[in-house]
Design a protein around this motif. Structure first.
Motif, PDB file in Angstrom:
ATOM      1  N   THR A 364      84.204  16.582 -29.902  1.00 27.25           N
ATOM      2  CA  THR A 364      84.265  16.831 -31.340  1.00 27.25           C
ATOM      3  C   THR A 364      85.139  15.818 -32.076  1.00 27.25           C
ATOM      4  O   THR A 364      85.164  15.822 -33.298  1.00 27.25           O
ATOM      5  CB  THR A 364      84.824  18.243 -31.617  1.00 27.25           C
ATOM      6  OG1 THR A 364      86.078  18.394 -30.945  1.00 27.25           O
ATOM      7  CG2 THR A 364      83.867  19.311 -31.112  1.00 27.25           C
ATOM      8  N   CYS A 365      85.835  14.968 -31.357  1.00 25.22           N
ATOM      9  CA  CYS A 365      86.741  14.017 -32.000  1.00 25.22           C
ATOM     10  C   CYS A 365      86.012  12.728 -32.384  1.00 25.22           C
ATOM     11  O   CYS A 365      85.551  12.585 -33.508  1.00 25.22           O
ATOM     12  CB  CYS A 365      87.925  13.716 -31.079  1.00 25.22           C
ATOM     13  SG  CYS A 365      89.112  12.544 -31.770  1.00 25.22           S
ATOM     14  N   GLY A 366      85.911  11.791 -31.484  1.00 25.38           N
ATOM     15  CA  GLY A 366      85.212  10.532 -31.758  1.00 25.38           C
ATOM     16  C   GLY A 366      85.972   9.549 -32.615  1.00 25.38           C
ATOM     17  O   GLY A 366      85.385   8.579 -33.125  1.00 25.38           O
ATOM     18  N   ILE A 367      87.284   9.750 -32.810  1.00 24.30           N
ATOM     19  CA  ILE A 367      88.070   8.832 -33.641  1.00 24.30           C
ATOM     20  C   ILE A 367      88.056   7.422 -33.063  1.00 24.30           C
ATOM     21  O   ILE A 367      87.961   6.435 -33.800  1.00 24.30           O
ATOM     22  CB  ILE A 367      89.512   9.349 -33.798  1.00 24.30           C
ATOM     23  CG1 ILE A 367      89.533  10.578 -34.710  1.00 24.30           C
ATOM     24  CG2 ILE A 367      90.421   8.268 -34.360  1.00 24.30           C
ATOM     25  CD1 ILE A 367      90.914  11.178 -34.898  1.00 24.30           C
ATOM     26  N   CYS A 368      88.124   7.299 -31.735  1.00 23.92           N
ATOM     27  CA  CYS A 368      88.141   5.962 -31.127  1.00 23.92           C
ATOM     28  C   CYS A 368      86.827   5.233 -31.376  1.00 23.92           C
ATOM     29  O   CYS A 368      86.806   4.017 -31.601  1.00 23.92           O
ATOM     30  CB  CYS A 368      88.430   6.059 -29.627  1.00 23.92           C
ATOM     31  SG  CYS A 368      87.211   6.985 -28.671  1.00 23.92           S
ATOM     32  N   ALA A 369      85.700   5.969 -31.353  1.00 23.45           N
ATOM     33  CA  ALA A 369      84.398   5.350 -31.605  1.00 23.45           C
ATOM     34  C   ALA A 369      84.282   4.898 -33.053  1.00 23.45           C
ATOM     35  O   ALA A 369      83.713   3.841 -33.347  1.00 23.45           O
ATOM     36  CB  ALA A 369      83.277   6.326 -31.261  1.00 23.45           C
ATOM     37  N   GLU A 370      84.831   5.693 -33.960  1.00 25.63           N
ATOM     38  CA  GLU A 370      84.807   5.316 -35.374  1.00 25.63           C
ATOM     39  C   GLU A 370      85.671   4.087 -35.636  1.00 25.63           C
ATOM     40  O   GLU A 370      85.341   3.244 -36.470  1.00 25.63           O
ATOM     41  CB  GLU A 370      85.311   6.487 -36.225  1.00 25.63           C
ATOM     42  CG  GLU A 370      84.426   7.729 -36.180  1.00 25.63           C
ATOM     43  CD  GLU A 370      85.067   8.889 -36.918  1.00 25.63           C
ATOM     44  OE1 GLU A 370      86.121   8.673 -37.567  1.00 25.63           O
ATOM     45  OE2 GLU A 370      84.534  10.006 -36.844  1.00 25.63           O
ATOM     46  N   ALA A 371      86.779   3.985 -34.917  1.00 28.43           N
ATOM     47  CA  ALA A 371      87.734   2.901 -35.163  1.00 28.43           C
ATOM     48  C   ALA A 371      87.332   1.594 -34.503  1.00 28.43           C
ATOM     49  O   ALA A 371      87.762   0.524 -34.950  1.00 28.43           O
ATOM     50  CB  ALA A 371      89.121   3.303 -34.675  1.00 28.43           C
ATOM     51  N   CYS A 372      86.524   1.634 -33.440  1.00 29.64           N
ATOM     52  CA  CYS A 372      86.204   0.427 -32.678  1.00 29.64           C
ATOM     53  C   CYS A 372      85.519  -0.615 -33.557  1.00 29.64           C
ATOM     54  O   CYS A 372      84.410  -0.389 -34.042  1.00 29.64           O
ATOM     55  CB  CYS A 372      85.310   0.775 -31.487  1.00 29.64           C
ATOM     56  SG  CYS A 372      84.828  -0.671 -30.509  1.00 29.64           S
ATOM     57  N   PRO A 373      86.130  -1.767 -33.788  1.00 26.62           N
ATOM     58  CA  PRO A 373      85.532  -2.792 -34.663  1.00 26.62           C
ATOM     59  C   PRO A 373      84.283  -3.425 -34.057  1.00 26.62           C
ATOM     60  O   PRO A 373      83.488  -4.020 -34.777  1.00 26.62           O
ATOM     61  CB  PRO A 373      86.667  -3.812 -34.829  1.00 26.62           C
ATOM     62  CG  PRO A 373      87.529  -3.625 -33.629  1.00 26.62           C
ATOM     63  CD  PRO A 373      87.451  -2.177 -33.269  1.00 26.62           C
ATOM     64  N   MET A 374      84.104  -3.304 -32.739  1.00 23.29           N
ATOM     65  CA  MET A 374      82.971  -3.926 -32.061  1.00 23.29           C
ATOM     66  C   MET A 374      81.810  -2.956 -31.830  1.00 23.29           C
ATOM     67  O   MET A 374      80.792  -3.332 -31.264  1.00 23.29           O
ATOM     68  CB  MET A 374      83.420  -4.492 -30.706  1.00 23.29           C
ATOM     69  CG  MET A 374      84.511  -5.523 -30.821  1.00 23.29           C
ATOM     70  SD  MET A 374      83.957  -6.966 -31.763  1.00 23.29           S
ATOM     71  CE  MET A 374      85.506  -7.546 -32.425  1.00 23.29           C
ATOM     72  N   ASP A 375      81.994  -1.696 -32.239  1.00 28.54           N
ATOM     73  CA  ASP A 375      80.972  -0.671 -32.018  1.00 28.54           C
ATOM     74  C   ASP A 375      80.609  -0.566 -30.535  1.00 28.54           C
ATOM     75  O   ASP A 375      79.449  -0.402 -30.170  1.00 28.54           O
ATOM     76  CB  ASP A 375      79.709  -0.983 -32.852  1.00 28.54           C
ATOM     77  CG  ASP A 375      78.786   0.223 -32.973  1.00 28.54           C
ATOM     78  OD1 ASP A 375      79.297   1.360 -32.963  1.00 28.54           O
ATOM     79  OD2 ASP A 375      77.561   0.022 -33.064  1.00 28.54           O
ATOM     80  N   ALA A 376      81.637  -0.653 -29.693  1.00 28.58           N
ATOM     81  CA  ALA A 376      81.402  -0.630 -28.247  1.00 28.58           C
ATOM     82  C   ALA A 376      81.471   0.774 -27.660  1.00 28.58           C
ATOM     83  O   ALA A 376      80.969   1.011 -26.563  1.00 28.58           O
ATOM     84  CB  ALA A 376      82.427  -1.518 -27.543  1.00 28.58           C
ATOM     85  N   ILE A 377      82.101   1.717 -28.376  1.00 28.10           N
ATOM     86  CA  ILE A 377      82.280   3.078 -27.868  1.00 28.10           C
ATOM     87  C   ILE A 377      81.181   3.967 -28.433  1.00 28.10           C
ATOM     88  O   ILE A 377      80.973   4.007 -29.651  1.00 28.10           O
ATOM     89  CB  ILE A 377      83.669   3.622 -28.233  1.00 28.10           C
ATOM     90  CG1 ILE A 377      84.763   2.709 -27.661  1.00 28.10           C
ATOM     91  CG2 ILE A 377      83.846   5.047 -27.719  1.00 28.10           C
ATOM     92  CD1 ILE A 377      86.174   3.110 -28.053  1.00 28.10           C
ATOM     93  N   GLN A 378      80.497   4.674 -27.552  1.00 34.68           N
ATOM     94  CA  GLN A 378      79.340   5.472 -27.955  1.00 34.68           C
ATOM     95  C   GLN A 378      79.746   6.666 -28.808  1.00 34.68           C
ATOM     96  O   GLN A 378      80.647   7.424 -28.467  1.00 34.68           O
ATOM     97  CB  GLN A 378      78.582   5.975 -26.723  1.00 34.68           C
ATOM     98  CG  GLN A 378      77.352   6.804 -27.059  1.00 34.68           C
ATOM     99  CD  GLN A 378      76.690   7.396 -25.816  1.00 34.68           C
ATOM    100  OE1 GLN A 378      76.742   6.807 -24.748  1.00 34.68           O
ATOM    101  NE2 GLN A 378      76.089   8.556 -25.966  1.00 34.68           N
TER     102      GLN A 378
END
Length: 474
Positions: A364-378
């Protein structure tokens, strides 16, 4: 406070009850040095299809063991510079790190790490980075040894215990793990656990793996030998025979310097990452020397020499596999620098996987995916589907695209679990997360509102930093 209270009530309902201190000390959570709300479970929280995984399979070793980046270094630098300048318009990119280990090879878009103070902090952290000896030392040995990693069985700086007038230390597996944990924590590691080299371990262990910067892969096999047999004796090794009596894997993790990582910006890894790379390899080799002292041998798993470190971390109960593609620990979140370990012939108490609500929180979080500048985290839900040949089948997870990752200092500081060590209320939050996941989205929003994540780099220099970078009061 009402929501927190509801979570505390639910946590109280399932928390263990102890009648005396002896009973508390003998509890599994005490032996593995984990908080009370961490539960031991039979299987990792990441669903695994063991039937899909081969025994002693071959690791993908295309491109000399490195996942190729879909962007050129120059393209990656442009994205990161734009991202950083948008977040911190007044940021001074300062000098570059060109000329020291790990810089961009493209002189038009080199690695920037910040103004002269930030740059100097990184320069000071590059000595022996990743165990690499200074050029003068490499030349003095005629190139025979280039890094502290070049002896996977350890350097063995003293003679065998029998030649020193002693006898091999003997104790129960429980006593052995307690002793090793005390030593590992003294040297600087935490989350010290152990698992047997059994059929499941052999499902994640590689029979062949090409290490970084090596032209040929190394084969691993078990044999009737008294000690590790490395062929040739120095790098690059083409074969390592492991004694059959080596039946245990000792797992540990290194905490990364949190505050300096939160304040890290730029286009390459920051001083917190660099300094941890210097320390953790040295510490792994130090633990090998410690095991050698009482008469036991070991083989290091530095850089995933013979097994993927994330898999060993979740199997041994160091943490849960999180959305960012690596292990999240209950105490430090994702502010850790890889999982580490050695295989050894010292019998150790078996640890179990753990569940502290980390993986469930990631859903339910996904903050790391939102923050990734390379869009590498699903983003979205985890998947069984394998999208890249370097990815492993057989487990349900977020299939991150490592070909997009540039190893920048963004995903680690923004994880909410890293912020939960500043006050007692955060321990209550962790206890609630472990038992009442209905509040996970609320806590995610709370983390965003309180802005716990990345911080302006200049603020770090204005704060009073604890000795060694770690605040021992939290």
């Amino acid at each position: 406070l009402g929501l927190i209270g509801a979570g505390v009530g639910a946590a109280t309902a399932v928390s263990p009850v102890f009648r005396d201190l002896d009973e508390m000390a003998s509890a599994p959570s005490a032996r593995i040095n984990m908080p009370w709300w961490v539960k031991q479970v039979d299987e990792p929280t990441t669903p695994i299809d063991w039937n899909v995984l081969p025994t002693l399979g071959t690791a993908c070793d295309d491109n000399n063991g490195v996942v190729p980046n879909i962007r050129t270094r120059a393209e990656y630098q442009k994205v990161m510079l734009d991202y950083t300048m948008k977040q911190y318009p007044d940021w001074d990119k300062g000098p570059t790190l060109t000329g020291v280990p790990g810089p961009s090879p493209d002189l038009n878009y080199p690695d920037y790490v910040g103004d002269i103070k930030d740059n100097a902090l990184c320069v000071g952290a590059t000595l022996c980075n990743a165990g690499l000896f200074p050029t003068e030392v490499i030349q003095a040995t005629g190139g025979k040894y280039t890094t502290i990693q070049d002896r996977p069985q350890g350097w063995r700086c003293v003679k065998p215990v029998e030649q020193r007038g002693g006898t091999k230390w003997q104790g129960t597996p429980e006593e052995a793990l307690k002793v090793v944990r005390a030593a590992a924590r003294f040297y600087g590691f935490d989350d010290v656990t152990a698992i047997p080299v059994d059929d499941k371990f052999l499902k994640v262990m590689w029979g062949q793996k090409r290490m970084l910067r090596m032209a040929t892969p190394t084969k691993f096999e078990f044999g009737d030998v008294d000690d590790f047999v490395c062929t040739p004796e120095i790098q690059p090794m083409s074969k390592i025979v492991i004694p059959k009596r080596v039946k245990w894997f000792l797992q540990f993790s290194s905490r990364q310097l949190g505050e300096v990582t939160k304040h890290g910006v730029g286009t390459c890894q920051n001083a917190g990452q660099l300094y941890t790379y210097v320390n953790w390899i040295r510490t792994v080799k130090t633990i090998q020397e410690f095991l050698w002292g009482p008469g036991y041998i070991s083989l290091d798993n530095i850089n995933g020499r013979f097994a993927p470190t994330g898999a060993t971390g979740i199997m041994a109960g160091a943490g849960e596999l999180a959305r960012w593609g690596a292990v999240m620990t209950p105490k430090y979140g994702i502010m850790v620098r890889v999982m580490h370990g050695v295989s050894t012939d010292l019998p150790l108490e078996q640890s179990s996987p753990i569940n502290f609500g980390g993986r469930e929180f990631c859903k339910t979080c996904g903050i790391c995916a939102e923050a990734c500048p390379m869009d590498a985290i699903q983003k979205g839900e985890p998947s069984w589907e394998v999208n890249h040949k370097w990815d492993n089948p057989g487990y349900l997870h977020w299939r991150n695209d490592r070909s997009k990752c540039g190893h920048c200092p963004v995903c680690q500081p923004v994880c909410p679990f890293n912020a939960m060590d500043k006050s007692f209320i955060h321990e209550l939050v962790k206890g609630t997360v472990s038992t009442t996941p209905i509040f996970n989205s609320f806590f995610t929003g709370m983390d965003k509102n309180f802005n716990y994540g990345r911080k302006p780099p200049a603020e770090w220099w204005e704060s009073e930093q604890p000795v060694g970078g770690f605040d021992s009061s939290v």
